[in-house]
Scaffold this active site. Sequence first.
Site, short mmCIF file in Angstrom:
data_model
loop_
_atom_site.label_atom_id
_atom_site.label_comp_id
_atom_site.label_asym_id
_atom_site.label_seq_id
_atom_site.Cartn_x
_atom_site.Cartn_y
_atom_site.Cartn_z
N ASN A 50 0.82 -1.17 -0.03
CA ASN A 50 0.00 -0.01 0.16
C ASN A 50 0.85 1.26 -0.15
O ASN A 50 2.00 1.25 0.58
CB ASN A 50 -0.90 -0.06 1.15
N GLU A 52 0.33 5.19 0.64
CA GLU A 52 -0.69 6.26 1.08
C GLU A 52 -0.31 7.60 0.70
O GLU A 52 0.70 7.72 0.33
CB GLU A 52 -0.89 6.12 2.79
N GLU A 63 -2.83 -4.65 -3.08
CA GLU A 63 -3.26 -5.48 -4.26
C GLU A 63 -3.42 -4.50 -5.78
O GLU A 63 -2.87 -5.18 -6.74
CB GLU A 63 -4.50 -6.04 -3.88
N CYS A 98 -10.49 -3.64 -4.47
CA CYS A 98 -9.50 -4.22 -5.12
C CYS A 98 -9.86 -5.62 -5.58
O CYS A 98 -9.51 -6.02 -6.63
CB CYS A 98 -8.24 -4.71 -3.96
N1 THU Z 1 -5.17 -1.65 2.30
C1 THU Z 1 -4.76 -2.22 1.28
O1 THU Z 1 -3.73 -2.14 1.13
N2 THU Z 1 -5.21 -3.44 0.82
C2 THU Z 1 -6.70 -3.84 1.27
O2 THU Z 1 -7.33 -4.58 0.49
C3 THU Z 1 -7.37 -3.02 2.51
C4 THU Z 1 -6.43 -1.97 2.87
C5 THU Z 1 -4.59 -0.41 2.84
C6 THU Z 1 -5.06 0.89 2.50
C7 THU Z 1 -4.40 1.71 3.65
O3 THU Z 1 -3.30 2.26 3.30
C8 THU Z 1 -4.32 0.79 4.76
O4 THU Z 1 -4.54 -0.71 4.26
C9 THU Z 1 -5.55 1.03 5.81
O5 THU Z 1 -7.00 1.01 5.23
#
Ligand code: THU
Length: 141
Positions: A50, A52, A63, A98
């Site tokens: 992820n 941000e 994903e 995702c």
């Molecule tokens: N997040 C993901 O990377 N994948 C998911 O399927 C759910 C959430 C991340 C997004 C954000 O950076 C953090 O988890 C908290 O929501």
Amino acid sequence: MTGFRAKINKVKELVLKCMQARDMAYCPYSHFPVGAAILTADGAIITGCNVENASYGLTVCAERTAIQRAVAEGHRQFSAIAVTCDIKDRFVGPCGACRQVLMEFGSEWIVYLTKPDGSYKETSLSELLPLAFSPAHLGKN
Ligand code: THU
């Protein structure tokens, strides 16, 4: 186990790679690192984490980072994805956005939900997103 599932003999490697990808997460706001590793039909593994953003809504999940990277590297056919986060006591699935983005490239993905101890639960994209809207509804495929 179906013939398709039996073909997946790189699970351990896939799980390890998604954990390594989780270590690369850029998540200064949520402090919730996520890693993903995609197994392509030709055996390559493409990872994502992820990423941000200070404008929170621009955050990209692990994903989607992985699939966009995979497509950009020339892959269109996929067998499996492994995802992990730091939650130890239960298996955590990909978010709805995702699931839809993965569905763009077929419903027959195996999805491995993993815990930090390396244990995993096997499911599939069609189980995670039943009755999905897909390219077939637009006459594509
Ligand atoms: N997040 C993901 O990377 N994948 C998911 O399927 C759910 C959430 C991340 C997004 C954000 O950076 C953090 O988890 C908290 O929501």
